[in-house]
Design an enzyme around this catalytic site. Structure first.
Site, mmCIF file in Angstrom:
data_model
loop_
_atom_site.group_PDB
_atom_site.id
_atom_site.type_symbol
_atom_site.label_atom_id
_atom_site.label_comp_id
_atom_site.label_asym_id
_atom_site.label_seq_id
_atom_site.Cartn_x
_atom_site.Cartn_y
_atom_site.Cartn_z
ATOM 1 N N HIS A 150 0.837 -1.207 0.000
ATOM 2 C CA HIS A 150 0.000 0.000 0.000
ATOM 3 C C HIS A 150 0.869 1.254 0.000
ATOM 4 O O HIS A 150 1.985 1.271 0.531
ATOM 5 C CB HIS A 150 -0.981 0.003 1.182
ATOM 6 C CG HIS A 150 -0.355 -0.034 2.549
ATOM 7 N ND1 HIS A 150 0.023 1.105 3.233
ATOM 8 C CD2 HIS A 150 -0.065 -1.066 3.366
ATOM 9 C CE1 HIS A 150 0.510 0.769 4.412
ATOM 10 N NE2 HIS A 150 0.479 -0.545 4.526
ATOM 11 N N HIS B 100 4.102 3.031 13.118
ATOM 12 C CA HIS B 100 2.963 3.842 13.561
ATOM 13 C C HIS B 100 3.331 4.775 14.714
ATOM 14 O O HIS B 100 2.457 5.351 15.346
ATOM 15 C CB HIS B 100 1.759 2.980 13.962
ATOM 16 C CG HIS B 100 1.171 2.183 12.847
ATOM 17 N ND1 HIS B 100 -0.017 1.489 12.947
ATOM 18 C CD2 HIS B 100 1.610 1.964 11.582
ATOM 19 C CE1 HIS B 100 -0.284 0.872 11.812
ATOM 20 N NE2 HIS B 100 0.696 1.154 10.971
ATOM 21 N N ASP C 265 6.529 1.376 6.516
ATOM 22 C CA ASP C 265 5.227 0.709 6.393
ATOM 23 C C ASP C 265 4.307 1.640 5.604
ATOM 24 O O ASP C 265 3.758 2.577 6.178
ATOM 25 C CB ASP C 265 4.669 0.426 7.791
ATOM 26 C CG ASP C 265 3.266 -0.137 7.787
ATOM 27 O OD1 ASP C 265 2.827 -0.621 6.736
ATOM 28 O OD2 ASP C 265 2.603 -0.061 8.834
ATOM 29 N N GLU D 10 -4.845 2.019 3.192
ATOM 30 C CA GLU D 10 -4.838 0.769 3.952
ATOM 31 C C GLU D 10 -4.899 1.039 5.443
ATOM 32 O O GLU D 10 -5.569 0.322 6.194
ATOM 33 C CB GLU D 10 -3.575 -0.042 3.610
ATOM 34 C CG GLU D 10 -3.533 -1.437 4.202
ATOM 35 C CD GLU D 10 -2.843 -1.514 5.557
ATOM 36 O OE1 GLU D 10 -2.851 -2.609 6.160
ATOM 37 O OE2 GLU D 10 -2.303 -0.486 6.018
ATOM 38 N N GLU D 11 -4.207 2.082 5.865
ATOM 39 C CA GLU D 11 -4.066 2.340 7.296
ATOM 40 C C GLU D 11 -5.345 2.851 7.944
ATOM 41 O O GLU D 11 -5.457 2.847 9.169
ATOM 42 C CB GLU D 11 -2.925 3.343 7.538
ATOM 43 C CG GLU D 11 -1.564 2.896 7.037
ATOM 44 C CD GLU D 11 -0.943 1.775 7.853
ATOM 45 O OE1 GLU D 11 -1.628 1.261 8.763
ATOM 46 O OE2 GLU D 11 0.214 1.415 7.592
ATOM 47 N N ASP E 114 -0.051 4.399 1.155
ATOM 48 C CA ASP E 114 -0.259 5.374 2.224
ATOM 49 C C ASP E 114 0.534 4.991 3.461
ATOM 50 O O ASP E 114 0.948 3.840 3.626
ATOM 51 C CB ASP E 114 -1.740 5.497 2.566
ATOM 52 C CG ASP E 114 -2.325 4.202 3.096
ATOM 53 O OD1 ASP E 114 -2.132 3.149 2.446
ATOM 54 O OD2 ASP E 114 -2.981 4.212 4.163
ATOM 55 N N ASP F 221 4.185 -6.470 3.439
ATOM 56 C CA ASP F 221 3.687 -5.566 4.482
ATOM 57 C C ASP F 221 3.912 -6.163 5.866
ATOM 58 O O ASP F 221 3.134 -5.964 6.788
ATOM 59 C CB ASP F 221 2.193 -5.276 4.265
ATOM 60 C CG ASP F 221 1.702 -4.070 5.054
ATOM 61 O OD1 ASP F 221 2.551 -3.339 5.598
ATOM 62 O OD2 ASP F 221 0.484 -3.873 5.151
#
Length: 486
Positions: free
Chosen positions: A77, A456, A116, A146-147, A79, A170
């Site tokens: 992904h 994150h 990520d 995705e997030e 994003d 991922d």
């Protein structure tokens, strides 16, 4: 101008990755990075499509002399989660990341890095560009948002895709081959509030210094959730006629929140007692989380005396008690797979508007029935406290397949390269593999990735030597693919 990652190998992978860090691409802000991928493909003369969700699909035919009757999808992904330290002035919607190298690690200063899943994009584009590689027909599928609910994968039209095998990039641990993951949803509680004038001492309650982390991959670590702690402290202050003016915490629903704060107003004569209560509860929390969050700091600060628009007594009680009672963290552990979290939820984002407080929970489970049960519990609690819940971004679990030629290939090539057996495992975090498996049930899927830490969070970092090894591993798998997956 010299690149920050100049001299690192594989050179082209790191050059592309550095390009990505200079393009703001948080979830919901992906037009520019999607266009970058489209133009990259067009410059190579490859077939490419970009849909209305800004997903990008790029096709590269099999290399010369390689059988072309099988297609492999490389998927990731585009994003990233945009988290930053509270004192960092960067506007992550508009400004590039300030990246650096520390030994064998790449990081961003005071923000998330976007490894990520930027490393998947860098791997995929580098493979598309390199004409010296041996590989089957490739479909590179780069999805959006995705997030924040896997919206890109949810809306992707797969009718033109020919892949029978899919490599999702991922994962964050080298040496792991993922074969299943949890499903989930985002359940947002809406708690209506009424306001009235309240005269007294205005104060701010702040919670900070927590480690945070990925709400799926690190939920088992026992790290504190700042939003839950805020509810705990405010609950103890209710007998002092405290009224809430606002409460805020967390940035992303899939990140364990590290900071939270509430503006309150209370009778001036109760201020000393309030500070005593906060100090007492803070010591209890610091003792409880001494191992997982040793730097937790909880402070009540006087601001000024005056009259403010605050929640009325009923609204304050309902909102604070919801935060105090709502379930959070691990709910069940798997009896089938040792040490695997089976179901959980994370109150990732707490927000206040003029007329409501919202609490967004990321719910995850490898069992669909438990996902539904937890969602119902959140809905019922919200109703008990006068609110409602909206559910979005529901995605399925990715179930383990007993027979997998692709998994066998990855296991054998890992042993060939390292002399060690990889760990074939499941994770509690959600991957897009479940959605692709639902849309294309014949897909044979694995998920891999290089070593990353602190995803994150502003502590996110990507290991340089691991990135190189995993890239070489991926190239070897593609080269040997036809010997295993005829």
């Amino acid at each position: 101008m010299k690149r920050v990652l100049e001299g690192l190998a594989p050179a082209r992978v790191f050059e592309i990755f550095e390009d990505l860090t200079q393009i703001p691409h948080g979830s919901g802000n992906v037009q520019q990075i999607s266009d970058y991928c489209v133009n990259f493909a067009k410059n190579l003369g490859l077939q490419v499509r970009q849909d209305e969700l800004l997903n990008v699909v790029i096709v590269k035919e099999a290399s010369f002399g390689y059988p072309s009757d099988k297609t492999v999808m490389i998927q990731g992904h585009i994003d990233m989660v945009c988290e930053k330290n509270q004192d960092n002035p960067i506007d992550m919607e508009k400004e590039p990341l300030n990246i650096g190298v520390d030994g064998d690690w790449i990081h961003a200063n005071g923000t998330t890095l976007g490894g990520d899943d930027g490393i998947a994009v860098a791997y995929a584009l580098a493979i598309l560009e390199d004409q010296s590689l041996e590989h089957p027909r490739l479909e590179v599928v780069l999805t959006t948002d995705e997030e924040t609910g896997m919206d890109g994968a949810l809306g992707l039209d797969v009718s033109d895709l020919k892949a029978e095998y899919m490599i999702n990039v991922d994962s964050e641990r080298e040496g792991e081959i993922l074969t299943s993951c949890a499903g989930g949803n985002k359940s947002k509680a809406h708690l209506p509030v009424k306001r009235e004038n309240m005269t007294g001492m205005v104060a701010e309650l702040t919670i900070r210094g927590l480690k945070g982390g990925h709400s799926g991959d690190q939920i088992h670590t026992g790290r504190a959730n700042s939003n839950i702690l805020l509810g705990r402290v405010l609950y103890e202050l209710l007998p002092l006629s405290v009224r809430v003016m606002s409460m805020e915490g967390g940035l992303k629903d899939n990140a364990i929140p590290r900071e939270a704060q509430a503006e309150i107003v209370l009778p001036k004569e109760n201020m000393i007692k309030a500070k005593e209560i906060v100090e007492k509860v803070a010591k209890e929390i610091q003792a409880e989380f001494a191992v997982t969050d040793p730097d937790v700091l909880i402070v009540l600060t006087e601001k000024e005396e005056g009259t403010r628009q605050a929640f009325d007594e009923d609204s304050t009680n309902r909102v604070v008690r919801y935060l105090f009672h709502v379930i959070n963290g691990i709910q069940t552990m798997s009896f089938e797979i040792p040490n695997l979290v089976e179901s959980s939820l994370n109150l990732g984002v707490l927000r206040t508007t003029e007329d409501e407080v919202t609490c967004t929970h990321a719910i995850r489970s490898s069992k669909v029935t438990l996902k539904g049960l937890i969602t119902k519990k959140v809905e019922d609690l919200a109703q008990l406290f006068g609110g409602t819940v909206t559910v979005r971004g529901d995605y399925p679990a990715w179930e383990f397949k007993k027979d997998s030629a692709l998994r066998t290939l990855f296991v054998d090539k890992y042993e060939e390269l390292t002399g060690k057996k990889p760990e074939v495992c499941a994770i509690h975090a959600g991957l897009e593999c479940g959605l692709f498996s639902e849309k294309m049930p014949y897909l044979d899927i694995v998920s891999i990735g290089p070593d990353m830490q602190g995803i994150h969070t502003p502590d996110e970092r990507l290991n340089i030597s691991s990135t190189k090894r995993v890239y070489e591993y991926l190239l070897l798998v593609l080269k040997e693919f036809y010997n295993y997956c005829k």
